[in-house]
Design a protein around this motif. Sequence first.
Motif, PDB file in Angstrom:
ATOM      1  N   GLU A  23      25.794 -17.714   7.088  1.00 13.87           N
ATOM      2  CA  GLU A  23      26.187 -16.399   7.609  1.00 13.87           C
ATOM      3  C   GLU A  23      26.092 -15.367   6.483  1.00 13.87           C
ATOM      4  O   GLU A  23      26.504 -15.622   5.362  1.00 13.87           O
ATOM      5  N   LEU A  24      25.532 -14.209   6.800  1.00 18.04           N
ATOM      6  CA  LEU A  24      25.328 -13.179   5.786  1.00 18.04           C
ATOM      7  C   LEU A  24      26.667 -12.555   5.403  1.00 18.04           C
ATOM      8  O   LEU A  24      27.366 -11.994   6.238  1.00 18.04           O
ATOM      9  N   LYS A  25      26.991 -12.664   4.116  1.00 19.64           N
ATOM     10  CA  LYS A  25      28.249 -12.112   3.624  1.00 19.64           C
ATOM     11  C   LYS A  25      27.977 -10.973   2.655  1.00 19.64           C
ATOM     12  O   LYS A  25      26.942 -10.941   1.989  1.00 19.64           O
ATOM     13  N   GLU A  26      28.946 -10.093   2.533  1.00 21.20           N
ATOM     14  CA  GLU A  26      28.772  -8.908   1.697  1.00 21.20           C
ATOM     15  C   GLU A  26      28.497  -9.271   0.238  1.00 21.20           C
ATOM     16  O   GLU A  26      27.633  -8.684  -0.406  1.00 21.20           O
ATOM     17  N   GLY A  27      29.220 -10.236  -0.295  1.00 24.14           N
ATOM     18  CA  GLY A  27      29.054 -10.603  -1.691  1.00 24.14           C
ATOM     19  C   GLY A  27      27.638 -11.066  -1.998  1.00 24.14           C
ATOM     20  O   GLY A  27      27.036 -10.679  -3.003  1.00 24.14           O
ATOM     21  N   ALA A  28      27.091 -11.894  -1.099  1.00 22.10           N
ATOM     22  CA  ALA A  28      25.733 -12.384  -1.292  1.00 22.10           C
ATOM     23  C   ALA A  28      24.724 -11.247  -1.166  1.00 22.10           C
ATOM     24  O   ALA A  28      23.716 -11.203  -1.874  1.00 22.10           O
ATOM     25  N   PHE A  29      25.008 -10.319  -0.274  1.00 22.54           N
ATOM     26  CA  PHE A  29      24.126  -9.169  -0.092  1.00 22.54           C
ATOM     27  C   PHE A  29      24.122  -8.278  -1.342  1.00 22.54           C
ATOM     28  O   PHE A  29      23.065  -7.856  -1.814  1.00 22.54           O
ATOM     29  N   LEU A  30      25.288  -8.036  -1.902  1.00 23.59           N
ATOM     30  CA  LEU A  30      25.367  -7.228  -3.119  1.00 23.59           C
ATOM     31  C   LEU A  30      24.621  -7.909  -4.261  1.00 23.59           C
ATOM     32  O   LEU A  30      23.927  -7.254  -5.043  1.00 23.59           O
ATOM     33  N   GLU A  31      24.756  -9.205  -4.336  1.00 27.93           N
ATOM     34  CA  GLU A  31      24.053  -9.950  -5.392  1.00 27.93           C
ATOM     35  C   GLU A  31      22.542  -9.801  -5.240  1.00 27.93           C
ATOM     36  O   GLU A  31      21.828  -9.589  -6.221  1.00 27.93           O
ATOM     37  N   LEU A  32      22.061  -9.895  -4.026  1.00 32.63           N
ATOM     38  CA  LEU A  32      20.628  -9.726  -3.774  1.00 32.63           C
ATOM     39  C   LEU A  32      20.171  -8.338  -4.201  1.00 32.63           C
ATOM     40  O   LEU A  32      19.106  -8.192  -4.816  1.00 32.63           O
ATOM     41  N   MET A  33      20.969  -7.330  -3.900  1.00 30.49           N
ATOM     42  CA  MET A  33      20.579  -5.955  -4.239  1.00 30.49           C
ATOM     43  C   MET A  33      20.741  -5.666  -5.725  1.00 30.49           C
ATOM     44  O   MET A  33      20.173  -4.710  -6.234  1.00 30.49           O
ATOM     45  N   GLY A  34      21.532  -6.506  -6.416  1.00 28.70           N
ATOM     46  CA  GLY A  34      21.629  -6.390  -7.870  1.00 28.70           C
ATOM     47  C   GLY A  34      22.837  -5.615  -8.376  1.00 28.70           C
ATOM     48  O   GLY A  34      22.779  -5.039  -9.473  1.00 28.70           O
ATOM     49  N   VAL A  35      23.915  -5.577  -7.604  1.00 29.83           N
ATOM     50  CA  VAL A  35      25.138  -4.918  -8.084  1.00 29.83           C
ATOM     51  C   VAL A  35      26.295  -5.903  -8.058  1.00 29.83           C
ATOM     52  O   VAL A  35      26.355  -6.783  -7.205  1.00 29.83           O
ATOM     53  N   THR A  36      27.210  -5.700  -9.005  1.00 27.95           N
ATOM     54  CA  THR A  36      28.440  -6.482  -8.997  1.00 27.95           C
ATOM     55  C   THR A  36      29.431  -5.815  -8.043  1.00 27.95           C
ATOM     56  O   THR A  36      29.294  -4.636  -7.727  1.00 27.95           O
ATOM     57  N   SER A  37      30.448  -6.571  -7.643  1.00 25.69           N
ATOM     58  CA  SER A  37      31.415  -6.021  -6.682  1.00 25.69           C
ATOM     59  C   SER A  37      32.241  -4.891  -7.299  1.00 25.69           C
ATOM     60  O   SER A  37      32.756  -4.037  -6.577  1.00 25.69           O
ATOM     61  N   ASP A  38      32.337  -4.855  -8.633  1.00 27.09           N
ATOM     62  CA  ASP A  38      33.099  -3.790  -9.286  1.00 27.09           C
ATOM     63  C   ASP A  38      32.187  -2.684  -9.834  1.00 27.09           C
ATOM     64  O   ASP A  38      32.634  -1.827 -10.596  1.00 27.09           O
ATOM     65  N   SER A  39      30.924  -2.705  -9.438  1.00 28.05           N
ATOM     66  CA  SER A  39      30.005  -1.656  -9.867  1.00 28.05           C
ATOM     67  C   SER A  39      30.421  -0.328  -9.255  1.00 28.05           C
ATOM     68  O   SER A  39      30.825  -0.268  -8.092  1.00 28.05           O
ATOM     69  N   PRO A  40      30.310   0.764  -9.999  1.00 28.43           N
ATOM     70  CA  PRO A  40      30.649   2.085  -9.437  1.00 28.43           C
ATOM     71  C   PRO A  40      29.697   2.537  -8.344  1.00 28.43           C
ATOM     72  O   PRO A  40      29.974   3.530  -7.667  1.00 28.43           O
ATOM     73  N   ILE A  41      28.590   1.823  -8.157  1.00 25.85           N
ATOM     74  CA  ILE A  41      27.675   2.178  -7.077  1.00 25.85           C
ATOM     75  C   ILE A  41      27.689   1.144  -5.956  1.00 25.85           C
ATOM     76  O   ILE A  41      26.875   1.209  -5.039  1.00 25.85           O
ATOM     77  N   ALA A  42      28.615   0.206  -6.024  1.00 29.15           N
ATOM     78  CA  ALA A  42      28.675  -0.849  -5.006  1.00 29.15           C
ATOM     79  C   ALA A  42      28.937  -0.293  -3.614  1.00 29.15           C
ATOM     80  O   ALA A  42      28.453  -0.849  -2.619  1.00 29.15           O
ATOM     81  N   ASP A  43      29.680   0.807  -3.535  1.00 31.20           N
ATOM     82  CA  ASP A  43      30.000   1.347  -2.211  1.00 31.20           C
ATOM     83  C   ASP A  43      28.753   1.785  -1.442  1.00 31.20           C
ATOM     84  O   ASP A  43      28.729   1.724  -0.206  1.00 31.20           O
ATOM     85  N   LEU A  44      27.729   2.215  -2.163  1.00 32.04           N
ATOM     86  CA  LEU A  44      26.460   2.582  -1.507  1.00 32.04           C
ATOM     87  C   LEU A  44      25.886   1.369  -0.777  1.00 32.04           C
ATOM     88  O   LEU A  44      25.439   1.456   0.375  1.00 32.04           O
ATOM     89  N   PHE A  45      25.914   0.237  -1.452  1.00 29.84           N
ATOM     90  CA  PHE A  45      25.327  -0.970  -0.879  1.00 29.84           C
ATOM     91  C   PHE A  45      26.268  -1.636   0.121  1.00 29.84           C
ATOM     92  O   PHE A  45      25.817  -2.340   1.030  1.00 29.84           O
ATOM     93  N   ARG A  46      27.567  -1.408  -0.033  1.00 29.59           N
ATOM     94  CA  ARG A  46      28.510  -1.894   0.994  1.00 29.59           C
ATOM     95  C   ARG A  46      28.248  -1.174   2.305  1.00 29.59           C
ATOM     96  O   ARG A  46      28.297  -1.772   3.388  1.00 29.59           O
ATOM     97  N   GLU A  47      27.966   0.107   2.209  1.00 25.21           N
ATOM     98  CA  GLU A  47      27.695   0.855   3.434  1.00 25.21           C
ATOM     99  C   GLU A  47      26.369   0.388   4.045  1.00 25.21           C
ATOM    100  O   GLU A  47      26.257   0.254   5.269  1.00 25.21           O
ATOM    101  N   LEU A  48      25.379   0.115   3.203  1.00 26.48           N
ATOM    102  CA  LEU A  48      24.118  -0.414   3.718  1.00 26.48           C
ATOM    103  C   LEU A  48      24.351  -1.759   4.405  1.00 26.48           C
ATOM    104  O   LEU A  48      23.824  -2.013   5.485  1.00 26.48           O
ATOM    105  N   PHE A  49      25.134  -2.614   3.792  1.00 29.38           N
ATOM    106  CA  PHE A  49      25.444  -3.923   4.382  1.00 29.38           C
ATOM    107  C   PHE A  49      26.094  -3.746   5.749  1.00 29.38           C
ATOM    108  O   PHE A  49      25.713  -4.395   6.725  1.00 29.38           O
TER     109      PHE A  49
END
Lengths: 134, 137
Positions: A23-49
Amino acid sequence: MRIRTGFVSNSSSTSFLIITDDELKEGAFLELMGVTSDSPIADLFRELFSDVINASQYVDLKHVNTRVSPEAWFNTDRLSPAMIARLQQAAGQGLKAYFGTLDSETTMVQTFFCTDAFELENERIYFNYLECAW
Amino acid sequence: MIIPFKTSEHGQDEYIICLRSPMTVAELRERMLQRAKVSQGSYAYQLIDNLHAQIFIRSLDLKADYAIYFAREYASFFDYLRRRERLPLEIVARLAEAFDMSIGMYYYKLGYAFLTDTYGLEFLTRLVEDMPQGELS
């Protein structure tokens, strides 16, 4: 590229395909996109997810009918040859597939991602985001 | 200092980024990538790398442009910003005040579509602003 007639618009949409081993999870998706969960730009990719999940049709490839085209699995005609080939390869392997479309007329995040095209893969996820329709 | 504003004609978000720390373009790039916490070679890495190039390589440095090409033609930096760049008066006043303290003043426009309003300013501040809260010198 698709050509529309009878209606002029400067909006765009992009079809995407994600194939994953679970099942596609947010953490794995962020890793694929190349950001850590505490990255200041993670919210951009959380919204994409979130947009991807909300726009997705989900298919468990364990249970698909491999005698028909993958387009029938998603009831769509928007699968590219590359997507079809990838799905056929993944069918029967217990993988999961998510297919959908993002639209430039919704949020600014989607507007941005509809101006881009990419294909990403790691050991767990394949993400085809190449099919832009203008 | 990052000054956001919208163009009066189209309501498009634009930014003027004033840097005070003397850093090379390469050092600025490394700082942005470090702050962004992105994996080398990843999509996010390229996004930030491109953002750096958009701002610090391809954007007009207003201070350098004035000093090199227009210091004789315009009586002051204020005049150059108002008459040549046609920036709003309130923006010009802030930039004229910051002139001596700034190493560069980059006029960033036509950026990524998600760089709008409060979100856009916060995004740029986290990556670009000199000495953001919590960062060690």
